[in-house]
Write an enzyme that holds these catalytic residues in place. Structure first.
Site, PDB file in Angstrom:
ATOM      1  N   LYS A   1     -12.500  -8.707   6.150  1.00 11.61           N
ATOM      2  CA  LYS A   1     -11.315  -9.288   6.773  1.00 11.61           C
ATOM      3  C   LYS A   1     -11.617 -10.550   7.583  1.00 11.61           C
ATOM      4  O   LYS A   1     -10.740 -11.395   7.782  1.00 11.61           O
ATOM      5  CB  LYS A   1     -10.640  -8.253   7.672  1.00 11.61           C
ATOM      6  CG  LYS A   1     -10.004  -7.078   6.950  1.00 11.61           C
ATOM      7  CD  LYS A   1      -8.687  -7.448   6.316  1.00 11.61           C
ATOM      8  CE  LYS A   1      -7.931  -6.228   5.829  1.00 11.61           C
ATOM      9  NZ  LYS A   1      -6.616  -6.570   5.271  1.00 11.61           N
TER      10      LYS A   1
ATOM     11  N   SER B   1      -4.329  -1.711  11.003  1.00 10.65           N
ATOM     12  CA  SER B   1      -4.918  -0.412  11.329  1.00 10.65           C
ATOM     13  C   SER B   1      -6.319  -0.558  11.880  1.00 10.65           C
ATOM     14  O   SER B   1      -6.896   0.403  12.358  1.00 10.65           O
ATOM     15  CB  SER B   1      -4.956   0.483  10.080  1.00 10.65           C
ATOM     16  OG  SER B   1      -5.820  -0.070   9.107  1.00 10.65           O
TER      17      SER B   1
ATOM     18  N   GLU C   1      -7.137   2.382  -5.404  1.00 12.67           N
ATOM     19  CA  GLU C   1      -6.354   2.884  -4.279  1.00 12.67           C
ATOM     20  C   GLU C   1      -6.687   4.348  -4.019  1.00 12.67           C
ATOM     21  O   GLU C   1      -7.185   5.049  -4.914  1.00 12.67           O
ATOM     22  CB  GLU C   1      -4.858   2.799  -4.586  1.00 12.67           C
ATOM     23  CG  GLU C   1      -4.311   1.399  -4.774  1.00 12.67           C
ATOM     24  CD  GLU C   1      -2.831   1.401  -5.118  1.00 12.67           C
ATOM     25  OE1 GLU C   1      -2.040   0.922  -4.291  1.00 12.67           O
ATOM     26  OE2 GLU C   1      -2.464   1.881  -6.210  1.00 12.67           O
TER      27      GLU C   1
ATOM     28  N   GLY D   1      -1.879   7.071  -1.970  1.00 13.62           N
ATOM     29  CA  GLY D   1      -1.150   5.822  -1.734  1.00 13.62           C
ATOM     30  C   GLY D   1      -1.267   4.855  -2.886  1.00 13.62           C
ATOM     31  O   GLY D   1      -1.850   3.784  -2.744  1.00 13.62           O
TER      32      GLY D   1
ATOM     33  N   ASP E   1       0.824   2.851  -4.408  1.00 14.34           N
ATOM     34  CA  ASP E   1       1.981   1.963  -4.554  1.00 14.34           C
ATOM     35  C   ASP E   1       1.662   0.760  -5.428  1.00 14.34           C
ATOM     36  O   ASP E   1       2.514   0.280  -6.182  1.00 14.34           O
ATOM     37  CB  ASP E   1       2.460   1.483  -3.175  1.00 14.34           C
ATOM     38  CG  ASP E   1       1.354   0.803  -2.388  1.00 14.34           C
ATOM     39  OD1 ASP E   1       1.411  -0.426  -2.222  1.00 14.34           O
ATOM     40  OD2 ASP E   1       0.443   1.503  -1.939  1.00 14.34           O
TER      41      ASP E   1
ATOM     42  N   SER F   1     -15.928  -2.995   1.048  1.00 13.11           N
ATOM     43  CA  SER F   1     -15.084  -3.846   1.887  1.00 13.11           C
ATOM     44  C   SER F   1     -15.324  -3.725   3.379  1.00 13.11           C
ATOM     45  O   SER F   1     -14.990  -4.648   4.124  1.00 13.11           O
ATOM     46  CB  SER F   1     -13.604  -3.590   1.582  1.00 13.11           C
ATOM     47  OG  SER F   1     -13.274  -2.231   1.811  1.00 13.11           O
TER      48      SER F   1
END
Length: 324
Positions: free
Chosen positions: A57, A82, A208, A212, A214, A308
């Protein structure tokens, strides 16, 4: 859809690479004979768990804050996260002399809350099952004149995250498959831009948590699907939809999305701890879990894997292993 949607390109990734040069770590690419023997191919782990602030990030956060005007940086930035985007944006803002406010879920891991505050941010809590975190961030933005920098649905965030795959391919050469975690889609979209530009024959797969999916549903339906807040140990991937900036890239450049279970994430965390002496958080294990558990067939292939992040509370880590 977002007004005045600006979908980034690989050229934006190149620009981001220049902006973050000397600020973001060029993280190592690691290999494991045990992992290669298990899958019958070659795995190249891009260790973003060793990135500044403990996750990929930082790349997007630093790129986004540095792209702001001096006036905007002086007023500061606000985000909702989060944990990993929270820490990354707080750190990047401090490095660039910008104040920051982070809207975080009250059940975020303690280590991530403490780190976010330690990097200089003001933390405002919300209930992920009741409150609208985006509305809270907008309210702070309007009240204080701060710029909202979301965790994934932003062209400069996407471009910054794409530098991880750019570095990976630059170091190891052509790969057959690139596998990356999928939460809101910033990392996967950015990495897909790099992979398809640098290794056109490379298949790009997103992963994923089972609870979750989506993103998987969205690609299947051809439009962004929103779901109820999922529950999984992969706390960094508990988004309820993929971003408007990300989705067109996912549609055009991602070849498939798969899911893994929490049990598979725990076994993968244990593999990294025992065999490679690495601490990788559950979300950071999504891509590797898909490869090591055969969810993605990697036999005979050269495969890039994005680890990650590594921001996991050691008490939680020991609890995961005790329950396994």
């Amino acid at each position: 859809m977002t007004v005045s949607l600006r979908v980034p390109t690989f050229e934006d990734v190149r620009v981001a690479a220049s902006r973050i040069d000397g600020e973001a770590h060029r993280t190592p690419v690691l290999t494991s004979r045990a992992a290669n023997a298990k899958i019958g191919g070659e795995l190249f782990f891009k260790a973003e768990n060793l990135q500044r602030a403990g996750a990929f990030k930082f790349r997007g956060a630093y790129n986004a804050v540095s792209a702001l005007s001096p006036e905007a940086r002086q007023k500061g930035v606000v985000a909702f996260s989060s944990g990993n985007h929270a820490q990354a944006l707080a750190y990047a803002a401090t490095l660039l002399d910008a104040p920051s406010v982070i809207v975080m879920p009250k059940d975020a891991p303690e280590i991530k809350v403490a780190a976010t505050r330690g990097y200089g941010a003001e933390v405002v809590f919300f209930d992920r099952y009741k409150d609208d975190r985006e509305a809270m961030a907008r309210g702070i933005s309007e009240e204080r004149g701060m710029t909202v920098i979301p965790p994934f649905d932003h062209p400069d965030i996407i471009a910054g995250q794409g530098t991880a795959a750019l570095e990976l391919i630059d170091e190891v050469g052509q790969i057959d498959i690139l596998i990356a975690p999928l939460g809101g889609g910033g990392l996967l979209a950015g990495c897909a831009l790099s992979a398809k530009a640098l290794a056109p024959g490379c298949r790009v797969i997103g992963v994923e948590p089972e609870a979750g999916n989506d993103g998987q549903q969205s690609l299947q339906k051809g439009e962004v699907v929103r779901i109820a807040p999922p529950k999984s140990i992969a706390d960094g991937a508990l988004t309820t939809y993929v971003g408007d900036h990300n989705f067109p890239i996912l549609q055009a450049k991602v070849d498939g999305i798969v899911t893994v279970s929490d049990a598979q994430l725990v076994s993968t965390m244990r593999f990294f701890a025992e065999r490679m002496k690495l601490i990788v958080e559950p979300t950071g294990c999504l891509a590797a879990a898909a490869a090591l558990n055969g969810v993605v067939d990697c036999a005979g292939k050269r495969v890039g894997i994005v680890l990650s992040g590594g921001n996991v509370d050691l008490k939680a880590l020991s609890g995961f292993f005790a329950d396994a």
